[in-house]
Design a protein around this motif. Structure first.
Motif, PDB file in Angstrom:
ATOM      1  N   ILE A   1       0.834  -1.202   0.000  1.00  0.00           N
ATOM      2  CA  ILE A   1       0.000   0.000   0.000  1.00  0.00           C
ATOM      3  C   ILE A   1       0.867   1.249   0.000  1.00  0.00           C
ATOM      4  CG2 ILE A   1      -1.629   1.336   1.399  1.00  0.00           C
ATOM      5  CD1 ILE A   1      -3.023  -1.195   2.111  1.00  0.00           C
ATOM      6  N   ASN A   2       2.006   1.185   0.684  1.00  0.00           N
ATOM      7  CA  ASN A   2       2.965   2.285   0.584  1.00  0.00           C
ATOM      8  C   ASN A   2       4.364   1.705   0.442  1.00  0.00           C
ATOM      9  OD1 ASN A   2       3.369   1.356   3.181  1.00  0.00           O
ATOM     10  ND2 ASN A   2       3.374   3.367   4.149  1.00  0.00           N
ATOM     11  N   THR A   3       5.241   2.496  -0.134  1.00  0.00           N
ATOM     12  CA  THR A   3       6.627   2.077  -0.357  1.00  0.00           C
ATOM     13  C   THR A   3       7.552   3.154   0.169  1.00  0.00           C
ATOM     14  OG1 THR A   3       6.007   0.842  -2.356  1.00  0.00           O
ATOM     15  CG2 THR A   3       8.341   1.379  -2.066  1.00  0.00           C
ATOM     16  N   PHE A   4       8.450   2.774   1.074  1.00  0.00           N
ATOM     17  CA  PHE A   4       9.462   3.691   1.579  1.00  0.00           C
ATOM     18  C   PHE A   4      10.667   3.613   0.643  1.00  0.00           C
ATOM     19  CE2 PHE A   4       8.516   4.386   6.362  1.00  0.00           C
ATOM     20  CZ  PHE A   4       7.164   4.513   6.086  1.00  0.00           C
ATOM     21  N   HIS A   5      11.090   4.764   0.144  1.00  0.00           N
ATOM     22  CA  HIS A   5      12.197   4.795  -0.804  1.00  0.00           C
ATOM     23  C   HIS A   5      13.485   5.229  -0.113  1.00  0.00           C
ATOM     24  CE1 HIS A   5       9.526   4.279  -4.300  1.00  0.00           C
ATOM     25  NE2 HIS A   5       8.685   5.045  -3.624  1.00  0.00           N
ATOM     26  N   GLY A   6      14.603   4.739  -0.631  1.00  0.00           N
ATOM     27  CA  GLY A   6      15.905   5.115  -0.103  1.00  0.00           C
ATOM     28  C   GLY A   6      16.980   4.241  -0.715  1.00  0.00           C
ATOM     29  N   THR A   7      18.005   4.865  -1.266  1.00  0.00           N
ATOM     30  CA  THR A   7      19.111   4.132  -1.878  1.00  0.00           C
ATOM     31  C   THR A   7      20.140   3.787  -0.811  1.00  0.00           C
ATOM     32  OG1 THR A   7      18.795   5.329  -3.953  1.00  0.00           O
ATOM     33  CG2 THR A   7      20.925   4.231  -3.620  1.00  0.00           C
ATOM     34  N   PRO A   8      20.521   2.509  -0.694  1.00  0.00           N
ATOM     35  CA  PRO A   8      21.510   2.133   0.318  1.00  0.00           C
ATOM     36  C   PRO A   8      22.772   2.976   0.220  1.00  0.00           C
ATOM     37  CG  PRO A   8      20.536   0.169  -0.639  1.00  0.00           C
ATOM     38  CD  PRO A   8      20.025   1.342  -1.446  1.00  0.00           C
ATOM     39  N   GLY A   9      23.157   3.560   1.344  1.00  0.00           N
ATOM     40  CA  GLY A   9      24.381   4.348   1.401  1.00  0.00           C
ATOM     41  C   GLY A   9      24.256   5.774   0.915  1.00  0.00           C
TER      42      GLY A   9
END
Length: 527
Positions: free
Chosen positions: A373-381
């Protein structure tokens, strides 16, 4: 200079410990002629409030607390409670009379609500100091006659004395904020996991900031208000804040509700080497990842799963029935389905840069896999991402078999009592579609969904923070987080062979040295 700023930040922190009454003194409203009443409605109270607080209503009406509507500047998605979907009560639209018991207004029961009418602003919702209640099903109005809390419950509440409440208004508190934020999703602690009624008067072991044994923070201490705009939101999160503390009185565009706004980006002190190593972790970890070891720690369980497909089962008498666990908590409601409850839950961990995208009512889903239903975004590092603790909530909810969209049922206290007592999915989904105008084929099924909730309250004392071994281990807390190398968790066969080889050579050298010294010593004795 860094020491100077740190000392100033500490003085600012001490200033925050002053009683709210000294920082935000207000007149004794009990003496005001305008508030003596009687009042026949909440709107009449608001009219009296606006006689002095002339700008308050217009300020409130410019906030998300009023509009329940927000366009995310990062993604362009239209968010807010008015249109968003979730895995708990699923959706607000068509259920306004129930959901709007937590709106800061009076009378929002359908699309005819006038958002420009200042008299509809509910001042008492946030500024009451007790004995104020807004029941579900009354579209944000307090009960003005003796009222049953829910159909068939057999429990009644007396009418609210509006004049008495108005004469005793005050600053916001954990209790007033918690009236809505603790009980989202249908009950105490249900939704967030880190917000429940145990925070009204928490021991130090539950929350070091809100405890009366310590700073005794209210919600507004961190979630600072500026013309009724409240800092901090789960749909617009500051995931990283790599700056020094904000000094008291300093004008800043930063979010004042982050950990760093008080503690700075390098908060650990003490042994230089140890503190330096801990401070290096803040480049990768959110403060909450170490300092909130578990959520739902205050004795109030949180819902971890909700199966809506089980709703509609009936008992022998043909009435809704409840099933409770050994502690008396409801784990099945024939009108809502099956629940999975838990306490002292270890969070999951994800990379997060503050950007969140949501499934919308018109989003086409894949029912063959679990729908996020929701997606938390974030690129490792990445410099703007940190590893955050989250509550992962699972649900099974209705969707349109033809359009492949999630559906919003009309589930909240309809006028047809027979429908409420004999829950009918076909009627509930058709009623929801009629109210929202969403396309509906008339064919429905159920799909598994998942929703993430950031964990940021219930900060434990530093002695309860995670120790090294809880992450630096083969099956540690961060084992499922991609893009990180952790000594104790990760291995490289080549490095292992090289390391063990060097250690073996060193041991061999020690043994050889010892043997040669022994031979030399024996020769000297013979000589």
């Amino acid at each position: 200079m860094n020491v100077f700023r740190r000392d100033l930040a500490w003085l600012a922190y001490l200033a925050l410990l002053l009683p709210v009454s000294l920082l935000a003194a207000t007149d004794d409203h009990s003496r005001f002629r305008q508030l003596q009443g009687p009042f026949a409605s909440g709107e009449e109270v608001t009219r009296a409030c606006l006689g002095c607080h002339t700008e308050a209503a217009s300020q409130v009406m410019a906030t998300r607390h009023w509009t329940w509507d927000y366009t995310n500047p990062d993604t362009g998605q239209r968010l807010g409670k008015k249109t968003m979907l979730n895995g708990f009560c699923i959706g607000d639209r068509s259920n306004e009379a129930f959901c709007q018991s937590c709106h800061v207004g009076y009378g929002w029961k359908d699309d005819s609500f006038d958002f420009s009418d200042e008299r509809k602003v509910d001042c008492l919702a946030c500024h009451n100091t007790g004995n104020y209640l807004k029941l579900a099903g009354l579209a944000g109005h307090p009960p003005l006659v003796r009222t049953e809390t829910s159909p068939g419950s057999g429990k009644f509440v007396d009418p609210v004395d509006l004049a008495a409440v108005a004469r005793n208004v005050g600053a916001t508190s954990r209790r007033t904020c918690g009236t809505c934020h603790y009980y989202g999703g249908g009950g105490d602690g249900v939704k967030h996991g880190d917000l429940d009624s145990s925070l009204n008067d928490p021991p130090r072991t539950l929350d070091v900031h809100m405890t009366s044994e310590g700073p005794d923070f209210s919600c507004s201490t961190c979630h600072v208000a500026d013309e009724h705009r409240i800092a901090g939101s789960r749909i617009s999160v500051t995931a990283s804040d790599p700056h020094a503390a904000i000094l008291r009185g300093e004008r800043s565009a930063r979010n004042p509700s982050t950990c760093q706004s008080c503690h700075g980006e390098r908060p650990h002190q003490g042994d230089l080497l140890h503190a330096s190593r801990l401070n290096d972790h803040t480049r990768v970890l959110a403060c909450q990842s170490c300092h909130i070891p578990a959520f739902a720690r205050g004795g109030v369980p949180t819902k971890m799963a909700w199966d809506w497909s089980a709703a509609g089962k009936m008992n022998a008498e043909g009435k809704p029935f409840l099933t409770r666990d050994a502690d008396g908590h409801v784990v099945y409601d024939s009108r809502k389905g099956d629940f999975l409850l838990a306490e002292n839950v270890v969070p999951d961990y994800v990379w997060f840069d503050g950007t969140v995208t949501y499934v919308q009512p018109d989003t086409r889903i894949d029912p063959d896999s679990r729908v996020p239903i929701n997606t938390f975004h974030g690129t490792p590092g990445a410099a703007d991402a940190r590893i955050w603790p989250v509550k992962t909530f699972h649900s099974r909810q209705p969707y349109d078999l033809v359009h492949r969209t999630l559906l919003v049922p009309h589930t909240a206290l309809p006028d047809d009592t027979a429908f409420w007592f004999n829950f009918d999915w076909a009627k509930a989904l058709q009623a929801g579609a009629d109210a929202t105008g969403a396309p509906y084929s008339g064919q429905f099924g159920f799909v598994d969904t998942q929703m993430l909730w950031p964990i940021t309250h219930m900060v434990a004392p530093k002695e309860q923070a995670l120790d090294c071994a809880q992450c630096h281990a083969a099956k540690g807390r961060l084992a499922a987080v991609p893009g990180i190398w952790l000594p104790g968790k990760d291995r490289n066969p080549l490095l292992d062979r090289l390391g063990f080889g060097l250690a073996g050579l060193a041991l061999l050298g020690v043994l050889l040295h010892a043997m040669l010294r022994g031979i030399a010593h024996a020769r000297r004795r013979r000589d």
